[in-house]
Design a protein around this motif. Structure first.
Motif, PDB file in Angstrom:
ATOM      1  N   LEU A   9      19.972  35.647 -12.395  1.00 55.10           N
ATOM      2  CA  LEU A   9      20.986  35.194 -13.342  1.00 55.10           C
ATOM      3  C   LEU A   9      21.111  36.159 -14.508  1.00 55.10           C
ATOM      4  CD1 LEU A   9      20.319  31.358 -13.437  1.00 55.10           C
ATOM      5  CD2 LEU A   9      22.464  32.469 -12.790  1.00 55.10           C
ATOM      6  N   ARG A  10      19.978  36.610 -15.014  1.00 55.93           N
ATOM      7  CA  ARG A  10      20.031  37.497 -16.167  1.00 55.93           C
ATOM      8  C   ARG A  10      20.730  38.796 -15.845  1.00 55.93           C
ATOM      9  NH1 ARG A  10      16.846  39.145 -21.338  1.00 55.93           N
ATOM     10  NH2 ARG A  10      18.486  40.560 -21.959  1.00 55.93           N
ATOM     11  N   ARG A  11      20.332  39.401 -14.723  1.00 58.68           N
ATOM     12  CA  ARG A  11      20.937  40.678 -14.382  1.00 58.68           C
ATOM     13  C   ARG A  11      22.434  40.554 -14.134  1.00 58.68           C
ATOM     14  NH1 ARG A  11      16.009  43.914 -12.897  1.00 58.68           N
ATOM     15  NH2 ARG A  11      14.459  42.271 -13.151  1.00 58.68           N
ATOM     16  N   SER A  12      22.849  39.483 -13.439  1.00 52.27           N
ATOM     17  CA  SER A  12      24.286  39.288 -13.209  1.00 52.27           C
ATOM     18  C   SER A  12      25.001  39.095 -14.535  1.00 52.27           C
ATOM     19  CB  SER A  12      24.556  38.042 -12.347  1.00 52.27           C
ATOM     20  OG  SER A  12      23.538  37.824 -11.417  1.00 52.27           O
ATOM     21  N   PHE A  13      24.418  38.272 -15.391  1.00 54.90           N
ATOM     22  CA  PHE A  13      25.067  38.002 -16.669  1.00 54.90           C
ATOM     23  C   PHE A  13      25.208  39.272 -17.493  1.00 54.90           C
ATOM     24  CE2 PHE A  13      26.729  35.296 -19.857  1.00 54.90           C
ATOM     25  CZ  PHE A  13      26.258  35.730 -21.078  1.00 54.90           C
ATOM     26  N   ASP A  14      24.115  40.053 -17.537  1.00 52.14           N
ATOM     27  CA  ASP A  14      24.162  41.319 -18.283  1.00 52.14           C
ATOM     28  C   ASP A  14      25.280  42.207 -17.752  1.00 52.14           C
ATOM     29  OD1 ASP A  14      20.571  41.863 -18.894  1.00 52.14           O
ATOM     30  OD2 ASP A  14      22.061  40.558 -19.824  1.00 52.14           O
ATOM     31  N   PHE A  15      25.400  42.238 -16.413  1.00 46.11           N
ATOM     32  CA  PHE A  15      26.387  43.114 -15.797  1.00 46.11           C
ATOM     33  C   PHE A  15      27.806  42.635 -16.078  1.00 46.11           C
ATOM     34  CE2 PHE A  15      28.025  46.188 -12.960  1.00 46.11           C
ATOM     35  CZ  PHE A  15      29.007  45.597 -12.183  1.00 46.11           C
ATOM     36  N   PHE A  16      28.057  41.349 -15.792  1.00 43.77           N
ATOM     37  CA  PHE A  16      29.419  40.850 -15.921  1.00 43.77           C
ATOM     38  C   PHE A  16      29.871  40.697 -17.370  1.00 43.77           C
ATOM     39  CE2 PHE A  16      30.647  40.502 -11.668  1.00 43.77           C
ATOM     40  CZ  PHE A  16      29.590  40.031 -10.909  1.00 43.77           C
ATOM     41  N   SER A  17      28.920  40.554 -18.272  1.00 40.84           N
ATOM     42  CA  SER A  17      29.311  40.419 -19.681  1.00 40.84           C
ATOM     43  C   SER A  17      29.407  41.789 -20.342  1.00 40.84           C
ATOM     44  CB  SER A  17      28.299  39.552 -20.436  1.00 40.84           C
ATOM     45  OG  SER A  17      27.054  40.220 -20.531  1.00 40.84           O
ATOM     46  N   GLY A  18      29.143  42.841 -19.546  1.00 42.79           N
ATOM     47  CA  GLY A  18      29.238  44.178 -20.104  1.00 42.79           C
ATOM     48  C   GLY A  18      28.130  44.508 -21.066  1.00 42.79           C
ATOM     49  N   PHE A  19      27.069  43.731 -20.987  1.00 39.68           N
ATOM     50  CA  PHE A  19      26.012  43.913 -21.968  1.00 39.68           C
ATOM     51  C   PHE A  19      25.128  45.101 -21.641  1.00 39.68           C
ATOM     52  CE2 PHE A  19      24.425  41.958 -25.709  1.00 39.68           C
ATOM     53  CZ  PHE A  19      23.066  42.199 -25.763  1.00 39.68           C
ATOM     54  N   SER A  20      24.998  45.376 -20.328  1.00 40.27           N
ATOM     55  CA  SER A  20      24.082  46.463 -19.966  1.00 40.27           C
ATOM     56  C   SER A  20      24.742  47.825 -20.065  1.00 40.27           C
ATOM     57  CB  SER A  20      23.519  46.251 -18.547  1.00 40.27           C
ATOM     58  OG  SER A  20      24.329  45.398 -17.788  1.00 40.27           O
ATOM     59  N   GLY A  56      27.424  50.473 -22.224  1.00 38.36           N
ATOM     60  CA  GLY A  56      28.097  50.698 -23.501  1.00 38.36           C
ATOM     61  C   GLY A  56      27.260  50.275 -24.684  1.00 38.36           C
ATOM     62  N   LYS A  57      27.885  50.352 -25.845  1.00 42.10           N
ATOM     63  CA  LYS A  57      27.158  50.051 -27.075  1.00 42.10           C
ATOM     64  C   LYS A  57      27.022  48.541 -27.254  1.00 42.10           C
ATOM     65  CE  LYS A  57      29.172  52.276 -30.495  1.00 42.10           C
ATOM     66  NZ  LYS A  57      29.275  53.048 -31.745  1.00 42.10           N
ATOM     67  N   ARG A  58      25.917  48.159 -27.880  1.00 41.13           N
ATOM     68  CA  ARG A  58      25.711  46.731 -28.185  1.00 41.13           C
ATOM     69  C   ARG A  58      26.302  46.477 -29.565  1.00 41.13           C
ATOM     70  NH1 ARG A  58      20.446  47.608 -26.025  1.00 41.13           N
ATOM     71  NH2 ARG A  58      19.570  47.610 -28.145  1.00 41.13           N
ATOM     72  N   THR A  59      27.511  45.983 -29.571  1.00 45.81           N
ATOM     73  CA  THR A  59      28.194  45.731 -30.833  1.00 45.81           C
ATOM     74  C   THR A  59      27.911  44.320 -31.332  1.00 45.81           C
ATOM     75  OG1 THR A  59      30.110  44.879 -29.668  1.00 45.81           O
ATOM     76  CG2 THR A  59      30.080  47.243 -30.129  1.00 45.81           C
ATOM     77  N   GLU A  60      28.299  44.071 -32.589  1.00 52.61           N
ATOM     78  CA  GLU A  60      28.113  42.737 -33.160  1.00 52.61           C
ATOM     79  C   GLU A  60      28.890  41.718 -32.328  1.00 52.61           C
ATOM     80  OE1 GLU A  60      29.403  42.374 -37.205  1.00 52.61           O
ATOM     81  OE2 GLU A  60      28.619  40.342 -37.424  1.00 52.61           O
ATOM     82  N   LYS A  61      30.086  42.124 -31.907  1.00 55.13           N
ATOM     83  CA  LYS A  61      30.932  41.230 -31.125  1.00 55.13           C
ATOM     84  C   LYS A  61      30.234  40.820 -29.824  1.00 55.13           C
ATOM     85  CE  LYS A  61      35.765  40.983 -29.523  1.00 55.13           C
ATOM     86  NZ  LYS A  61      35.714  40.702 -28.088  1.00 55.13           N
ATOM     87  N   LYS A  62      29.630  41.818 -29.147  1.00 59.61           N
ATOM     88  CA  LYS A  62      28.940  41.518 -27.886  1.00 59.61           C
ATOM     89  C   LYS A  62      27.762  40.582 -28.119  1.00 59.61           C
ATOM     90  CE  LYS A  62      29.803  45.543 -24.877  1.00 59.61           C
ATOM     91  NZ  LYS A  62      29.155  46.614 -24.096  1.00 59.61           N
ATOM     92  N   TRP A  63      27.008  40.864 -29.193  1.00 58.80           N
ATOM     93  CA  TRP A  63      25.852  40.019 -29.513  1.00 58.80           C
ATOM     94  C   TRP A  63      26.297  38.573 -29.723  1.00 58.80           C
ATOM     95  CZ3 TRP A  63      21.144  40.871 -28.324  1.00 58.80           C
ATOM     96  CH2 TRP A  63      20.541  42.131 -28.444  1.00 58.80           C
ATOM     97  N   LEU A  64      27.309  38.376 -30.556  1.00 57.37           N
ATOM     98  CA  LEU A  64      27.736  37.013 -30.887  1.00 57.37           C
ATOM     99  C   LEU A  64      28.285  36.292 -29.664  1.00 57.37           C
ATOM    100  CD1 LEU A  64      29.279  37.471 -34.421  1.00 57.37           C
ATOM    101  CD2 LEU A  64      27.369  35.979 -33.792  1.00 57.37           C
ATOM    102  N   THR A  65      29.068  37.001 -28.868  1.00 56.09           N
ATOM    103  CA  THR A  65      29.598  36.381 -27.653  1.00 56.09           C
ATOM    104  C   THR A  65      28.448  35.892 -26.775  1.00 56.09           C
ATOM    105  OG1 THR A  65      31.517  37.819 -27.704  1.00 56.09           O
ATOM    106  CG2 THR A  65      31.031  36.742 -25.615  1.00 56.09           C
ATOM    107  N   ARG A  66      27.458  36.769 -26.622  1.00 57.31           N
ATOM    108  CA  ARG A  66      26.298  36.421 -25.805  1.00 57.31           C
ATOM    109  C   ARG A  66      25.575  35.193 -26.352  1.00 57.31           C
ATOM    110  NH1 ARG A  66      23.336  39.590 -22.209  1.00 57.31           N
ATOM    111  NH2 ARG A  66      21.319  38.668 -21.669  1.00 57.31           N
ATOM    112  N   PHE A  67      25.309  35.222 -27.677  1.00 54.88           N
ATOM    113  CA  PHE A  67      24.557  34.116 -28.286  1.00 54.88           C
ATOM    114  C   PHE A  67      25.317  32.801 -28.160  1.00 54.88           C
ATOM    115  CE2 PHE A  67      21.448  36.893 -29.209  1.00 54.88           C
ATOM    116  CZ  PHE A  67      21.487  37.625 -30.396  1.00 54.88           C
ATOM    117  N   VAL A  68      26.599  32.824 -28.490  1.00 58.41           N
ATOM    118  CA  VAL A  68      27.368  31.582 -28.437  1.00 58.41           C
ATOM    119  C   VAL A  68      27.377  31.029 -27.017  1.00 58.41           C
ATOM    120  CG1 VAL A  68      29.684  30.603 -28.610  1.00 58.41           C
ATOM    121  CG2 VAL A  68      28.803  32.024 -30.453  1.00 58.41           C
TER     122      VAL A  68
END
Ligand SMILES: [Fe+2]
Ligand SMILES: [Fe+2]
Ligand SMILES: [Fe+2]
Ligand SMILES: [Fe+2]
Lengths: 293, 293
Positions: A96-107, A109-121
């Motif tokens: 689940l983690r690896r898929s989520f990281d991949f599909f959310s674009g988290f793995s 590019g840069k880890r922006t504030e926007k990406k962090w907040l989207t992930r947390f929410v």
């Protein structure tokens, strides 16, 4: 919601809206006379632990208030899976983690504030589900079997509420658009259904699943703190903590988002420990954790 | 339950079963340092309200501890229904009550101790459902909508647990046979399903339903007290209260079943007031009741 034929729409106080019950004190009377702390207060500068823990006018269950020492010392740990069920739980979380990281674009590019907040929410809308589902399942079982619960329910409810407070905090910083809202609603439908079924079949699998999930959460929040200290989230070193977070975790008035993330991470490490423990007990063993631990 | 490949079946303490989290104190340390009362203590002879409310080693949410004055003054009351939804709720409760009285043989023949206990055990297995279903529904809604709950969840959880304690108490006096157990399990399946659906459609209907149910409960428990004072239940005037009841309601060591029934009745009157109130609020109004009220 169904519309009702009520002409009087004002919020009613208890005294005026229901027949008075002789002998029962009105709410104001009860509140003044009780000492009803809701939090476990470990802070030395807060000797009075009899205050109600209010979060913007509402109330919360007991939960740990972390000291600075505890906050800084949270570590990434791993409880090696033993046996088929634990390995299954671990493998599920990893996938689940690896898929989520991949599909959310988290793995990528840069880890922006926007990406962090989207992930947390997004994740915190899901995190509040297991504790509540588990609590209700055990509650219903205790009712229909007419048997004791051995103290699990309150710990599970505390976890559920704590995760909900994580969400209420991070949502102060982000507005979710329609797509995200749809994704959240869909995820809840799927996850509540699956987790409920799993909990009926194997509570052990479920608690280990959550334990491994929280191992990942501690990694993620640790990475966030690294970004705050030296990455793209430097603004959070001084960004003020939301009011709801200051109230809930008893933070200083000038607390920052870095303080908030430290506290959330400590909560996740706590759930990690509790769920790994519960996942290794039999379901009629006594829960070793008192309220607020 | 799924069998797991665990050779070590002993109950593990938190310290030995999970990797130690540096910075988090062990449970013993936390428990000693906290002041964590779980009950609202109104008794003048109990000035120390910092004791954990333990019920046979477990823990409970805040709930009212009734004074003798409050106990004796509980009255049968009725909140006249206004509008279609409230009338529907009231009619449902009346129909259910009359059918139950008829089919359980309660309305015909003598009211024996056996009949009383059967009724209490059966009804209290059902009574613990609404509060938990409502709490979970609101919790999940708060998560997926990312919106505040306004303090309803804790009150609903307190009600659910309180009813479960009613059950844990009365079950000390009765062994349920296989037929009764099947009836209880079947009822739970039906009621949880129906109540969950109803709560999604109209929380107002549900709270009013519970309010009217509790009106009936107060009538029933009042009738029970009458039977204790001058009917077939005279033995309960001296029958010792179960240990779990003494702990939960802070009763005197020599408390009797009459004291227990008085306390249960006061709880039901309390739920009556709370649910009638909640049934007249909008779902995003703030809950006026603090914890333990
Ligand atoms: Fe969380
Ligand atoms: Fe979590
Ligand atoms: Fe009850
Ligand atoms: Fe009740």
């Amino acid at each position: 919601a169904v519309k009702h034929f009520r002409s009087d729409k004002t919020t009613k106080t208890p005294e005026s809206s229901a027949p008075s019950i002789q002998g029962l004190q009105d709410p104001q009377g009860i509140v003044q006379e009780t000492q009803d702390p809701q939090t476990t207060q470990n802070r030395q500068d807060s000797p009075n632990s009899s205050e109600l823990d209010t979060v913007g006018g509402a109330y919360t269950l007991p939960h740990p208030i972390w000291s600075t020492d505890e906050l800084e010392k949270v570590e990434i740990t791993h409880n090696p899976p033993k046996g088929i069920v634990e390995h299954l739980a671990y493998w599920n979380v990893q996938t689940l983690r690896r898929s989520f990281d991949f599909f959310s674009g988290f793995s990528s590019g840069k880890r922006t504030e926007k990406k962090w907040l989207t992930r947390f929410v997004f994740l915190e809308t899901v995190a509040g589900v297991p504790g509540m589902v588990a609590a209700m399942t055990r509650h219903l079982k205790s009712l229909r079997r007419m048997s004791r619960d051995h103290g699990w329910i309150h710990t599970l409810l505390e976890e559920a509420e704590n995760e909900r407070m994580h969400l209420m905090t991070v949502i102060q910083l982000k507005d979710a658009g329609i797509l995200m809202r749809l994704a959240i609603m869909g995820s809840q439908g799927v996850f509540v259904t699956l987790f409920s079924l799993c909990y009926l079949v194997s509570p052990r699998f479920c608690h280990k699943f959550v334990g491994y999930l929280e191992e990942e959460a501690v990694k993620t929040y640790t990475g966030c703190i690294m970004d705050i200290d030296s990455g793209n989230l430097v603004s959070w070193k001084t960004k003020p903590a939301p009011e709801i977070a200051i109230n809930y975790w008893n933070l200083a008035r000038n607390a920052t988002m870095r303080d908030v993330i430290l506290n959330i991470r400590a909560d996740e490490a706590h759930h990690r420990l509790v769920n790994h423990t519960l996942g290794e007990l039999d379901t009629d063993d006594t829960n070793p954790y008192p309220p607020g631990y």
